[in-house]
Design a protein around this motif. Structure first.
Motif, short mmCIF file in Angstrom:
data_model
loop_
_atom_site.label_atom_id
_atom_site.label_comp_id
_atom_site.label_asym_id
_atom_site.label_seq_id
_atom_site.Cartn_x
_atom_site.Cartn_y
_atom_site.Cartn_z
N MET A 193 -29.91 1.12 -23.39
CA MET A 193 -28.88 1.57 -22.45
C MET A 193 -29.16 1.03 -21.04
N VAL A 194 -30.43 0.98 -20.68
CA VAL A 194 -30.82 0.47 -19.35
C VAL A 194 -30.53 -1.03 -19.27
N ILE A 195 -30.78 -1.76 -20.36
CA ILE A 195 -30.52 -3.21 -20.36
C ILE A 195 -29.02 -3.48 -20.28
N LEU A 196 -28.23 -2.68 -20.99
CA LEU A 196 -26.76 -2.80 -20.89
C LEU A 196 -26.31 -2.53 -19.45
N TYR A 197 -26.86 -1.50 -18.87
CA TYR A 197 -26.55 -1.11 -17.48
C TYR A 197 -26.94 -2.23 -16.51
N SER A 198 -28.10 -2.87 -16.78
CA SER A 198 -28.60 -3.94 -15.90
C SER A 198 -27.68 -5.16 -15.90
N ASP A 199 -26.92 -5.35 -16.99
CA ASP A 199 -26.04 -6.51 -17.09
C ASP A 199 -25.09 -6.58 -15.89
N GLU A 200 -24.64 -5.40 -15.44
CA GLU A 200 -23.73 -5.38 -14.29
C GLU A 200 -24.47 -5.06 -12.99
N TYR A 201 -25.47 -4.19 -13.08
CA TYR A 201 -26.20 -3.79 -11.86
C TYR A 201 -26.91 -4.99 -11.25
N MET A 202 -27.52 -5.82 -12.08
CA MET A 202 -28.27 -7.00 -11.59
C MET A 202 -27.42 -8.27 -11.62
N TYR A 203 -26.10 -8.11 -11.71
CA TYR A 203 -25.20 -9.27 -11.80
C TYR A 203 -25.35 -10.15 -10.55
N GLY A 204 -25.48 -11.45 -10.78
CA GLY A 204 -25.63 -12.37 -9.66
C GLY A 204 -27.08 -12.62 -9.29
N ASP A 205 -28.00 -11.90 -9.92
CA ASP A 205 -29.43 -12.13 -9.65
C ASP A 205 -29.83 -13.49 -10.22
N LEU A 206 -30.55 -14.25 -9.40
CA LEU A 206 -30.90 -15.62 -9.81
C LEU A 206 -31.91 -15.64 -10.96
N TYR A 207 -32.71 -14.56 -11.07
CA TYR A 207 -33.78 -14.54 -12.08
C TYR A 207 -33.54 -13.41 -13.08
N MET A 208 -32.31 -13.34 -13.57
CA MET A 208 -31.92 -12.26 -14.48
C MET A 208 -32.75 -12.29 -15.77
N ASN A 209 -32.94 -13.49 -16.32
CA ASN A 209 -33.69 -13.61 -17.59
C ASN A 209 -35.12 -13.13 -17.42
N ARG A 210 -35.72 -13.48 -16.26
CA ARG A 210 -37.10 -13.04 -15.98
C ARG A 210 -37.15 -11.51 -15.91
N PHE A 211 -36.14 -10.91 -15.29
CA PHE A 211 -36.08 -9.45 -15.17
C PHE A 211 -36.02 -8.79 -16.55
N ILE A 212 -35.14 -9.31 -17.41
CA ILE A 212 -34.98 -8.74 -18.76
C ILE A 212 -36.27 -8.90 -19.55
N MET A 213 -36.93 -10.06 -19.41
CA MET A 213 -38.19 -10.28 -20.13
C MET A 213 -39.28 -9.32 -19.66
N LEU A 214 -39.31 -9.07 -18.35
CA LEU A 214 -40.29 -8.10 -17.83
C LEU A 214 -40.04 -6.71 -18.38
N VAL A 215 -38.76 -6.32 -18.44
CA VAL A 215 -38.41 -5.00 -19.00
C VAL A 215 -38.82 -4.92 -20.46
N LEU A 216 -38.59 -6.00 -21.22
CA LEU A 216 -38.97 -6.00 -22.64
C LEU A 216 -40.48 -5.95 -22.81
N MET A 217 -41.23 -6.66 -21.95
CA MET A 217 -42.70 -6.59 -22.01
C MET A 217 -43.17 -5.17 -21.71
N PHE A 218 -42.48 -4.52 -20.79
CA PHE A 218 -42.79 -3.14 -20.43
C PHE A 218 -42.62 -2.22 -21.63
N VAL A 219 -41.49 -2.39 -22.32
CA VAL A 219 -41.19 -1.57 -23.50
C VAL A 219 -42.19 -1.85 -24.62
N LEU A 220 -42.53 -3.12 -24.82
CA LEU A 220 -43.48 -3.48 -25.88
C LEU A 220 -44.87 -2.91 -25.61
N SER A 221 -45.28 -2.90 -24.33
CA SER A 221 -46.57 -2.28 -23.97
C SER A 221 -46.56 -0.81 -24.33
#
Length: 575
Positions: free
Chosen positions: A70-98
């Protein structure tokens, strides 16, 4: 073409629902799966990865993944226009995996991997918006958590006494041993740093420098709950010991301090962060009394409404053009009816409003407290903290939603962020229904708690009084602010978490660095230098110059020496 956020949203949602099904299967059949995976085997030594799957770990993983999707879906619009969106999503996924690694580990080494992963990735996420405030907050977060990491490392070193790091084998059999008691102290210290109990509380509000979707994830189900989850697993070690009494005192004081501090705070995200701190205190305190299932129950219900609360706050901040001060809001119900409805549901669930998610766990905890043998201080602080929770919630509602608009005359506040609303709607249903569903699942036999009428109604009465106080005090904003100005020390003491941020930052380095500066100036570059190295060099140089002058075969010098020699001989003859 689907964006990276939507792809991971669907993947995590499917995995979450699958894990939920398996957790129900394990729960109803009373199954526990202990998997040993032999990674490397060399002669008689083997490196084994162990995984513990039971209803608790599977259910918690399912909740973490659901909130994450739900947070990742929410981030799709909240972080819209961010130059490093993919990096942000990867960091969130690493967080969840930890977090996943930490949940399924019955082994202290793999727990440390997940634990350190959370600490490292949280640092990267807190400094995501690269400015001085974020760097300071990230450093405070990382260094506070390092204390817990060191405690875990010491527990790992001490576990060598038993020949294995799989703590599940030793919890019951070795409970009375000194080694196991030492390990329990280290584990509790580690959990207190991660779950921000006194005196490590200052990093939690500072971590609000991270983007709001990260805050929703951190404060609901990942970073701060890791300490509580660890203590749920190690609960048998410290029940009915002096350590549990100490933990009870610290956690209840944390709950009281956070509730009090939130009433003096004007930053929207920090108010919600302090409410998280208060709820963590509640979980830790009920754990220290020996009710791990209740703590786990509240952990899950709290995760649902807290994630929703942060998402609503993020939507409001997004609309208010990054203004987080609640005094600059007001009457946003007219412009954002759907977001404010979600926020009110989450706020009322936090207060323990009957039949919302928070009610089932919170009311049960307070009734168990009333039933337990506790001293009056702990009992009083429990109910006072509950009243303060309702107080700051109603204050937040009053400042941000009612009255007249305090924002700019020309604004574009609206409810048109549809993807963010979808993410919030996914959690809204669970914030309403999640508590009752979980209580039916986790507590199959209904708990009958028989108390006198006035004690039974105590939680409701305290909540009503707290809500009324919150509305009445803050209705007269001007007189309240005048009171704060007159009592500057009191408001500064309570509003700054009992000076804890000063102690953790300036208090930890300024005085030590200042003392070292004085020592250098007075000793190394002062009298020590004067009487030591420099002085010896100065006198040696002068003597060598004199010697050199004598050794210049000068006729005048020879005559001088001859005269001095004759005078000395004459003096000796006269004597």
């Amino acid at each position: 073409m689907l964006s990276i956020c939507l792809i991971f949203f669907y993947i995590l949602l499917i995995i979450s629902l699958t894990l939920f099904y398996f957790s129900m299967f394990f729960m109803f059949n009373d199954l526990v799966l202990f998997i040993e995976w032999d990674l490397v085997s060399l002669n008689s030594s083997s490196l084994v990865m162990t995984i513990l799957l039971d209803w608790m770990s599977l259910l918690f993983m399912s909740f973490v993944l659901f909130i994450s999707c739900m947070v990742i879906l929410y981030s799709d619009e909240y972080m819209y226009g961010d130059l490093y969106m993919n990096r942000f999503i990867m960091l969130v996924l690493m967080f969840v995996l930890s977090m996943m690694l930490l949940i399924i580990s019955p082994n202290l080494i793999s727990i440390l991997l997940g634990w350190d992963g959370l600490g490292l990735v949280s640092y990267c996420l807190v400094i995501y918006y690269q400015n001085v405030k974020s760097y300071n907050a990230g450093m405070l977060t990382a260094l506070s958590n390092r204390i817990g990491d060191v405690a875990l490392l010491m527990a790992i070193a001490w576990m060598l006494n038993y020949g294995s790091w799989n703590y599940v084998f030793y919890l019951e059999s070795m409970k009375g041993h000194f080694e196991m008691q030492f390990i329990s102290w280290m584990i509790v210290l580690a959990a207190m740093t991660k779950s921000a109990q006194i005196p490590f509380s200052s990093w939690l509000p500072a971590a609000m420098a991270a983007p709001t979707p990260v805050s929703a994830l951190v404060h609901s189900s990942t970073l701060v709950t890791a300490g509580v989850y660890l203590l749920i697993r190690f609960n048998n070690l410290f029940i009915n010991t002096n350590l549990s009494k100490l933990l009870l005192l610290f956690s209840v004081l944390t709950m009281f301090m956070a509730g009090l501090g939130a009433n003096f705070e004007y930053d929207l995200k920090k108010i919600i962060a302090l409410s998280t701190l208060s709820q963590l205190g509640l979980m830790m305190s009920i754990l220290s009394l020996g009710y791990p299932n209740l703590a786990f129950f509240h952990l899950l219900t709290h995760a649902l409404f807290k994630a929703l609360l942060f998402m609503c706050a993020g939507s409001i901040i997004h609309n208010m053009k990054n203004n987080q001060d609640i005094r600059g809001m007001g009457a946003i119900t007219l412009s954002m009816p759907l977001t404010t409805s979600c926020m009110n549901v989450a706020n009322l669930a936090l207060c323990g409003m009957p039949f919302l998610a928070g009610f089932y766990s919170k009311d049960l905890i307070l009734e168990m407290i009333s039933l337990d043998f506790l001293n009056i201080l702990i009992y009083f602080l429990y109910f006072l903290s509950t009243g303060l929770t309702v107080c700051y919630t109603f204050r937040l509602i009053y400042f941000s939603m009612s009255g007249l608009s305090n924002s700019m005359s020309l604004n574009s506040i609206s409810d048109e962020y549809y993807i963010m609303l979808k993410g919030m709607m996914g959690l809204l249903f669970l914030a309403i229904m999640g508590g009752s569903m979980l209580s039916w699942l986790i507590m199959v036999t209904p708990m009958m708690i028989c108390l006198p009428f006035y004690m039974k109604m105590m939680a409701l009465l305290v909540s009503i009084i707290g809500g009324y106080m919150g509305y009445e005090i803050f209705k007269y904003k001007l007189s309240w602010e005048l009171f704060l100005l007159k009592n500057y020390f009191l408001s500064n003491f309570i509003g700054s978490m009992w000076f804890m941020p000063y102690l953790s930052t300036v208090g930890m380095n300024y005085y030590i660095l200042n003392m070292s500066y004085k020592i250098i100036k007075t000793i190394d570059q002062g009298w020590n230098e004067y009487f030591g190295g420099q002085s010896i060099f100065y006198y040696s140089k002068n003597i060598s110059l004199l010697n050199q002058m004598i050794q210049n075969n000068d006729l005048k010098v020879h005559f001088y020496l001859f005269v001095i020699f004759i005078i000395l001989i004459l003096m000796l003859m006269l004597i």
